[in-house]
Write a protein that holds these residues in place. Structure first.
Motif, PDB file in Angstrom:
ATOM      1  N   PRO A  40       0.823  -1.210   0.000  1.00 37.45           N
ATOM      2  CA  PRO A  40       0.000   0.000   0.000  1.00 37.45           C
ATOM      3  C   PRO A  40       0.861   1.266   0.000  1.00 37.45           C
ATOM      4  CG  PRO A  40      -0.676  -1.515   1.734  1.00 37.45           C
ATOM      5  CD  PRO A  40       0.580  -2.063   1.142  1.00 37.45           C
ATOM      6  N   GLY A  41       0.412   2.263  -0.709  1.00 37.34           N
ATOM      7  CA  GLY A  41       1.123   3.532  -0.769  1.00 37.34           C
ATOM      8  C   GLY A  41       2.089   3.619  -1.925  1.00 37.34           C
ATOM      9  N   GLY A  42       2.657   2.485  -2.326  1.00 35.14           N
ATOM     10  CA  GLY A  42       3.529   2.435  -3.481  1.00 35.14           C
ATOM     11  C   GLY A  42       4.829   3.188  -3.330  1.00 35.14           C
ATOM     12  N   LEU A  43       5.451   3.479  -4.469  1.00 38.58           N
ATOM     13  CA  LEU A  43       6.758   4.120  -4.509  1.00 38.58           C
ATOM     14  C   LEU A  43       6.777   5.496  -3.859  1.00 38.58           C
ATOM     15  CD1 LEU A  43       7.971   3.207  -8.096  1.00 38.58           C
ATOM     16  CD2 LEU A  43       9.136   2.655  -5.962  1.00 38.58           C
ATOM     17  N   ALA A  44       5.798   6.319  -4.156  1.00 40.95           N
ATOM     18  CA  ALA A  44       5.810   7.688  -3.638  1.00 40.95           C
ATOM     19  C   ALA A  44       5.857   7.700  -2.115  1.00 40.95           C
ATOM     20  CB  ALA A  44       4.606   8.465  -4.153  1.00 40.95           C
ATOM     21  N   ALA A  45       5.017   6.902  -1.484  1.00 44.07           N
ATOM     22  CA  ALA A  45       4.981   6.869  -0.020  1.00 44.07           C
ATOM     23  C   ALA A  45       6.274   6.303   0.551  1.00 44.07           C
ATOM     24  CB  ALA A  45       3.787   6.049   0.456  1.00 44.07           C
ATOM     25  N   ARG A  46       6.787   5.241  -0.047  1.00 39.87           N
ATOM     26  CA  ARG A  46       8.012   4.623   0.469  1.00 39.87           C
ATOM     27  C   ARG A  46       9.191   5.571   0.355  1.00 39.87           C
ATOM     28  NH1 ARG A  46       9.244  -0.723   1.026  1.00 39.87           N
ATOM     29  NH2 ARG A  46       7.094  -0.748   1.739  1.00 39.87           N
ATOM     30  N   LEU A  47       9.338   6.219  -0.800  1.00 44.40           N
ATOM     31  CA  LEU A  47      10.458   7.133  -0.995  1.00 44.40           C
ATOM     32  C   LEU A  47      10.336   8.358  -0.092  1.00 44.40           C
ATOM     33  CD1 LEU A  47      10.910   6.832  -4.849  1.00 44.40           C
ATOM     34  CD2 LEU A  47      12.365   5.852  -3.050  1.00 44.40           C
ATOM     35  N   ALA A  48       9.133   8.862   0.095  1.00 38.43           N
ATOM     36  CA  ALA A  48       8.938   9.997   1.001  1.00 38.43           C
ATOM     37  C   ALA A  48       9.331   9.612   2.425  1.00 38.43           C
ATOM     38  CB  ALA A  48       7.488  10.474   0.954  1.00 38.43           C
ATOM     39  N   ARG A  49       9.010   8.387   2.825  1.00 40.22           N
ATOM     40  CA  ARG A  49       9.381   7.928   4.159  1.00 40.22           C
ATOM     41  C   ARG A  49      10.902   7.834   4.293  1.00 40.22           C
ATOM     42  NH1 ARG A  49      11.133   4.342   7.490  1.00 40.22           N
ATOM     43  NH2 ARG A  49      10.028   3.889   9.427  1.00 40.22           N
ATOM     44  N   HIS A  50      11.567   7.261   3.290  1.00 40.47           N
ATOM     45  CA  HIS A  50      13.027   7.151   3.334  1.00 40.47           C
ATOM     46  C   HIS A  50      13.686   8.523   3.321  1.00 40.47           C
ATOM     47  CE1 HIS A  50      13.146   2.877   3.246  1.00 40.47           C
ATOM     48  NE2 HIS A  50      12.847   2.723   1.967  1.00 40.47           N
ATOM     49  N   ARG A  51      13.040   9.480   2.714  1.00 35.80           N
ATOM     50  CA  ARG A  51      13.591  10.836   2.609  1.00 35.80           C
ATOM     51  C   ARG A  51      13.664  11.517   3.969  1.00 35.80           C
ATOM     52  NH1 ARG A  51      15.956  14.533   2.249  1.00 35.80           N
ATOM     53  NH2 ARG A  51      15.924  16.311   0.888  1.00 35.80           N
ATOM     54  N   ARG A  52      12.680  11.211   4.830  1.00 39.05           N
ATOM     55  CA  ARG A  52      12.597  11.859   6.148  1.00 39.05           C
ATOM     56  C   ARG A  52      13.637  11.285   7.118  1.00 39.05           C
ATOM     57  NH1 ARG A  52       7.239  10.151   5.824  1.00 39.05           N
ATOM     58  NH2 ARG A  52       7.494   9.102   7.811  1.00 39.05           N
ATOM     59  N   ARG A  53      13.932  12.087   8.119  1.00 40.91           N
ATOM     60  CA  ARG A  53      14.817  11.660   9.203  1.00 40.91           C
ATOM     61  C   ARG A  53      13.974  11.374  10.443  1.00 40.91           C
ATOM     62  NH1 ARG A  53      20.397  12.794   8.361  1.00 40.91           N
ATOM     63  NH2 ARG A  53      20.721  14.035   6.506  1.00 40.91           N
ATOM     64  N   PHE A  54      14.582  10.780  11.447  1.00 36.75           N
ATOM     65  CA  PHE A  54      13.863  10.433  12.674  1.00 36.75           C
ATOM     66  C   PHE A  54      13.256  11.660  13.356  1.00 36.75           C
ATOM     67  CE2 PHE A  54      16.794   6.541  13.361  1.00 36.75           C
ATOM     68  CZ  PHE A  54      16.068   5.814  12.450  1.00 36.75           C
ATOM     69  N   ALA A  55      13.897  12.810  13.238  1.00 35.38           N
ATOM     70  CA  ALA A  55      13.387  14.027  13.880  1.00 35.38           C
ATOM     71  C   ALA A  55      11.977  14.364  13.416  1.00 35.38           C
ATOM     72  CB  ALA A  55      14.327  15.204  13.606  1.00 35.38           C
TER      73      ALA A  55
END
Length: 176
Positions: A40-55
Motif C-alpha cells: 500500500p502507498g507504493g513508490l511515492a509513499a516509500r520514498l517519502a518515508r526514506h527521505r525523512r529523518r527520525f526528527a
C-alpha cells in the motif's frame, strides 16, 4: 508499486548501529540501497518515508533507516513494476568498479542476496541507471534541494563538493 535505488552520501567515515545486524564501519562515500515498494502507498509513499529523518517522527523500520540518519540524500531512481527486481539490481550495483558490501545481509532478510546496500566510490550516471536497471530519477520533494544547499554552506570540503555536483540536477532552481 516498483523497485527503487536510494543514493546516500556519507561525508565522513562513521560507525553506524544497524538494528539487530549490529554496528559497522562505513567509509565516506556513496552508499546505494535497493528496495521495493509493492504494498500500500507504493513508490511515492516509500520514498517519502526514506527521505525523512527520525526528527520528523519516523521510527526505524528498515535497515536503511539507520544509515539515512547519518547520510545526505543524494537522490532516488525507480522503475514502476509489480516484478521483484531488487535482487537483480543489487547484483548489478555490486558489479560496478570499486563496489563493496559493508554489511552482510543488509536489506536482504527476505532473500539470499549478500546485501542490498553497496558502497561505491562514484555514483552511477543517469544513462547507466536507465540502460542497466531501466530506472529513472524520481524527485522526492524539494527538501532535497534545501538539504543540498545547507550542505554547500555548512559541510566539509568533500560534502560541499558532492553537494555542488548533486545541485547540477536542479538546474536554474538551485541558483534561485
Amino acid at each position: 508499486m516498483g523497485t527503487y535505488v536510494l543514493a546516500l552520501w556519507l561525508d565522513r567515515a562513521c560507525r553506524i548501529s544497524v538494528g539487530r545486524l549490529g554496528e559497522f564501519e562505513f567509509p565516506a562515500g556513496w552508499v546505494l540501497y535497493v528496495g521495493s515498494a509493492l504494498g500500500p502507498g507504493g513508490l511515492a509513499a516509500r520514498l517519502a518515508r526514506h527521505r525523512r529523518r527520525f526528527a520528523s517522527g519516523k521510527r526505524p523500520h528498515w535497515h536503511v533507516d539507520y544509515v539515512r540518519e547519518q547520510a545526505v540524500w543524494g537522490g532516488a531512481w525507480a522503475r514502476r513494476s509489480g516484478e521483484r527486481l531488487e535482487c537483480a539490481w543489487a547484483a548489478a550495483l555490486g558489479q560496478r568498479p570499486g563496489a563493496r558490501i559493508l554489511v552482510p545481509g543488509f536489506g536482504a532478510s527476505d532473500c539470499r542476496c549478500p546485501a542490498h546496500l553497496v558502497h561505491l566510490p562514484a555514483l552511477p550516471d543517469e544513462a547507466w541507471m536507465a540502460s542497466i536497471l531501466g530506472a529513472e530519477r524520481v524527485v522526492v520533494g524539494m527538501d532535497e534541494l534545501d538539504e543540498l544547499l545547507e550542505t554547500l554552506v555548512s559541510g566539509d570540503d568533500d560534502s560541499r563538493e558532492a553537494a555542488a555536483i548533486a545541485l547540477g540536477r536542479f538546474g536554474a532552481a538551485a541558483a534561485g
